[in-house]
Design a protein around this motif. Structure first.
Motif, PDB file in Angstrom:
ATOM      1  N   TRP A  47     -48.806 -36.916  10.885  1.00 29.09           N
ATOM      2  CA  TRP A  47     -50.062 -37.094  11.527  1.00 29.09           C
ATOM      3  C   TRP A  47     -50.020 -37.853  12.552  1.00 29.09           C
ATOM      4  N   GLU A  48     -51.328 -37.978  13.322  1.00 28.32           N
ATOM      5  CA  GLU A  48     -51.389 -38.824  14.496  1.00 28.32           C
ATOM      6  C   GLU A  48     -51.625 -40.054  14.134  1.00 28.32           C
ATOM      7  N   THR A  49     -51.363 -41.002  15.175  1.00 25.11           N
ATOM      8  CA  THR A  49     -51.607 -42.498  14.958  1.00 25.11           C
ATOM      9  C   THR A  49     -53.058 -42.908  15.140  1.00 25.11           C
ATOM     10  N   ILE A  50     -53.605 -43.612  14.177  1.00 22.57           N
ATOM     11  CA  ILE A  50     -54.876 -44.148  14.405  1.00 22.57           C
ATOM     12  C   ILE A  50     -54.770 -45.545  15.077  1.00 22.57           C
ATOM     13  N   LEU A  51     -55.453 -45.840  16.010  1.00 22.79           N
ATOM     14  CA  LEU A  51     -55.236 -47.171  16.616  1.00 22.79           C
ATOM     15  C   LEU A  51     -56.080 -48.297  15.890  1.00 22.79           C
ATOM     16  N   ASN A  52     -55.530 -49.488  15.650  1.00 25.47           N
ATOM     17  CA  ASN A  52     -55.856 -50.403  14.741  1.00 25.47           C
ATOM     18  C   ASN A  52     -55.896 -50.202  13.382  1.00 25.47           C
TER      19      ASN A  52
ATOM     20  N   GLU B 222     -53.358 -50.275   9.868  1.00 27.96           N
ATOM     21  CA  GLU B 222     -52.171 -50.980   9.567  1.00 27.96           C
ATOM     22  C   GLU B 222     -51.287 -50.142   8.431  1.00 27.96           C
ATOM     23  N   ASN B 223     -52.133 -49.301   7.877  1.00 26.67           N
ATOM     24  CA  ASN B 223     -51.254 -48.424   7.007  1.00 26.67           C
ATOM     25  C   ASN B 223     -51.974 -47.089   6.799  1.00 26.67           C
ATOM     26  N   TYR B 224     -51.198 -46.354   6.117  1.00 32.90           N
ATOM     27  CA  TYR B 224     -51.695 -44.768   5.625  1.00 32.90           C
ATOM     28  C   TYR B 224     -51.428 -44.464   4.301  1.00 32.90           C
ATOM     29  N   THR B 225     -52.378 -43.934   3.587  1.00 30.86           N
ATOM     30  CA  THR B 225     -52.286 -43.296   2.027  1.00 30.86           C
ATOM     31  C   THR B 225     -52.153 -41.995   2.333  1.00 30.86           C
ATOM     32  N   ILE B 226     -51.066 -41.473   1.603  1.00 24.07           N
ATOM     33  CA  ILE B 226     -50.944 -39.997   1.689  1.00 24.07           C
ATOM     34  C   ILE B 226     -51.001 -39.616   0.155  1.00 24.07           C
TER      35      ILE B 226
ATOM     36  N   VAL C   1     -48.007 -45.872   3.201  1.00 23.25           N
ATOM     37  CA  VAL C   1     -46.824 -46.015   4.082  1.00 23.25           C
ATOM     38  C   VAL C   1     -47.471 -46.541   5.578  1.00 23.25           C
ATOM     39  N   ASN C   2     -46.419 -47.230   6.030  1.00 26.60           N
ATOM     40  CA  ASN C   2     -46.522 -47.828   7.445  1.00 26.60           C
ATOM     41  C   ASN C   2     -46.277 -46.891   8.696  1.00 26.60           C
ATOM     42  N   THR C   3     -45.560 -45.612   8.262  1.00 31.70           N
ATOM     43  CA  THR C   3     -45.407 -44.783   9.525  1.00 31.70           C
ATOM     44  C   THR C   3     -46.506 -43.625   9.402  1.00 31.70           C
ATOM     45  N   THR C   4     -46.284 -42.665  10.194  1.00 37.87           N
ATOM     46  CA  THR C   4     -47.141 -41.633  10.379  1.00 37.87           C
ATOM     47  C   THR C   4     -46.403 -40.246   9.986  1.00 37.87           C
ATOM     48  N   SER C   5     -45.397 -40.356   8.903  1.00 38.49           N
ATOM     49  CA  SER C   5     -44.716 -39.474   8.356  1.00 38.49           C
ATOM     50  C   SER C   5     -44.323 -39.614   7.050  1.00 38.49           C
ATOM     51  N   PHE C   6     -43.935 -38.437   6.303  1.00 36.94           N
ATOM     52  CA  PHE C   6     -43.520 -38.606   4.913  1.00 36.94           C
ATOM     53  C   PHE C   6     -42.925 -37.370   4.263  1.00 36.94           C
ATOM     54  N   SER C   7     -41.895 -37.608   3.645  1.00 34.95           N
ATOM     55  CA  SER C   7     -41.046 -36.275   3.085  1.00 34.95           C
ATOM     56  C   SER C   7     -40.989 -36.085   1.674  1.00 34.95           C
ATOM     57  N   ILE C   8     -40.827 -34.822   1.339  1.00 31.53           N
ATOM     58  CA  ILE C   8     -40.739 -34.815  -0.104  1.00 31.53           C
ATOM     59  C   ILE C   8     -39.783 -33.492  -0.255  1.00 31.53           C
ATOM     60  N   SER C   9     -39.377 -33.187  -1.402  1.00 35.77           N
ATOM     61  CA  SER C   9     -38.366 -32.209  -1.730  1.00 35.77           C
ATOM     62  C   SER C   9     -38.565 -31.827  -3.326  1.00 35.77           C
ATOM     63  N   ASN C  10     -37.896 -30.668  -3.535  1.00 40.20           N
ATOM     64  CA  ASN C  10     -37.873 -30.085  -5.359  1.00 40.20           C
ATOM     65  C   ASN C  10     -39.175 -29.968  -5.831  1.00 40.20           C
ATOM     66  N   MET C  11     -40.304 -29.562  -4.950  1.00 39.38           N
ATOM     67  CA  MET C  11     -41.561 -29.118  -5.371  1.00 39.38           C
ATOM     68  C   MET C  11     -41.368 -28.021  -6.147  1.00 39.38           C
TER      69      MET C  11
ATOM     70  N   VAL D 272     -54.423 -37.329   3.859  1.00 38.61           N
ATOM     71  CA  VAL D 272     -54.180 -38.660   4.470  1.00 38.61           C
ATOM     72  C   VAL D 272     -55.269 -39.479   5.007  1.00 38.61           C
ATOM     73  N   LYS D 273     -55.449 -40.705   4.789  1.00 43.25           N
ATOM     74  CA  LYS D 273     -56.532 -41.692   5.228  1.00 43.25           C
ATOM     75  C   LYS D 273     -55.703 -42.940   5.744  1.00 43.25           C
ATOM     76  N   ALA D 274     -56.246 -43.566   6.918  1.00 44.42           N
ATOM     77  CA  ALA D 274     -55.867 -44.780   7.606  1.00 44.42           C
ATOM     78  C   ALA D 274     -56.517 -45.920   7.044  1.00 44.42           C
ATOM     79  N   ARG D 275     -55.952 -47.123   6.883  1.00 43.11           N
ATOM     80  CA  ARG D 275     -56.584 -48.220   6.375  1.00 43.11           C
ATOM     81  C   ARG D 275     -56.209 -49.428   7.463  1.00 43.11           C
ATOM     82  N   ASN D 276     -56.920 -50.593   7.290  1.00 45.92           N
ATOM     83  CA  ASN D 276     -56.661 -51.955   7.796  1.00 45.92           C
ATOM     84  C   ASN D 276     -57.172 -52.721   6.868  1.00 45.92           C
ATOM     85  N   LEU D 277     -57.311 -54.213   7.032  1.00 45.01           N
ATOM     86  CA  LEU D 277     -57.858 -55.154   6.126  1.00 45.01           C
ATOM     87  C   LEU D 277     -58.993 -54.868   5.605  1.00 45.01           C
ATOM     88  N   GLU D 278     -59.909 -54.502   6.482  1.00 44.21           N
ATOM     89  CA  GLU D 278     -61.238 -54.384   6.049  1.00 44.21           C
ATOM     90  C   GLU D 278     -61.774 -52.950   5.994  1.00 44.21           C
ATOM     91  N   TYR D 279     -61.241 -51.930   6.838  1.00 44.88           N
ATOM     92  CA  TYR D 279     -61.857 -50.574   6.662  1.00 44.88           C
ATOM     93  C   TYR D 279     -61.101 -49.472   6.459  1.00 44.88           C
TER      94      TYR D 279
END
Length: 219
Positions: free
Chosen positions: A150-155, A157-161, A180-190, A199-206
């Motif tokens: 997913w695309e980076t959200i300015l400001n 700090e991390n993302y919940t997937i 995660v602190n990156t904008t990617s995630f992988s999974i296998s054996n589904m 996915v949602k983005a988060r920082n300390l307050e928002y």
């Protein structure tokens, strides 16, 4: 006369058997979970929590600023039955305490101090998460490794997937719930079935709202 006396004794014995003994909890100890002593918080909405005290019916919680010895203001004085409580507080120094109570007894207060600092976090709550891959409604095989991005959200700090089956509205299982602190995630054996991911983005307050897409895994 003897018959009447016997009846009185029986009634007294019966009434005594109905008396419920209240457990003395005055020597029990409350263990505070959060916030602990000297904590420095950057979120205004403070979450207070402590361990359950056996035979307690309720808890008395108080919050003072800057402390109970030199109180300028009591910010909260409440009775609750749960073992957690939330309160929005301005920046400053605080002390909080909690004790357990039942109808006859109470424990000593457990007391901790903490500080709330103003956060310089940028409000990202109106930003939209743009999901890049996989494309919506795509089909994979059970042997595939699925790469999410997913695309980076300015400001941010991390993302919940999160990944759910068959979807989040009627989730039978949350397959993944990762921060995660990156904008990617992988999974296998589904397993072969339908899924939704979000996915949602988060920082300390928002935090942003979730963006959701679906995919299917087949044999």
């Amino acid at each position: 006369m003897k018959k009447g006396l016997y009846l009185i004794i029986v009634l007294v014995a019966f009434n005594c058997s109905e008396i419920i003994e209240v457990e003395n909890i005055s020597n029990n100890t409350i263990s505070i979970l959060a916030p602990t002593d000297t904590s420095v918080l950057t979120e205004a909405n403070v979450q207070f929590s402590w361990n359950l005290v056996e035979d307690a019916e309720r808890y008395k919680l108080q919050i003072a600023t800057p402390n109970f010895q030199n109180t300028l203001a009591i910010k909260e004085d409440t009775i609750i039955t749960a073992t957690s409580f939330s309160k929005s507080l301005n920046s400053g120094n605080y002390e909080w305490r909690v004790r357990a109570e039942n109808s006859d007894y109470h424990t000593k207060y457990a007391t901790q101090g903490f500080s709330v600092l103003e956060s310089d976090a940028v409000n990202i709550s109106n930003e939209d998460i743009i999901l890049l891959a996989p494309a919506n409604s795509i089909i994979f095989n059970t042997t595939d490794t699925i790469n999410f991005s997913w695309e980076t959200i300015l400001n941010a700090e991390n993302y919940t997937i999160q990944i759910a089956t068959p979807n989040f509205a009627n989730a039978l299982e949350i397959i993944e719930n990762e921060t995660v602190n990156t904008t990617s995630f992988s999974i296998s054996n589904m397993d072969a079935q339908g899924y939704e991911w979000r996915v949602k983005a988060r920082n300390l307050e928002y935090e942003t709202a979730y963006t959701i897409q679906s995919f299917t895994v087949e044999e």
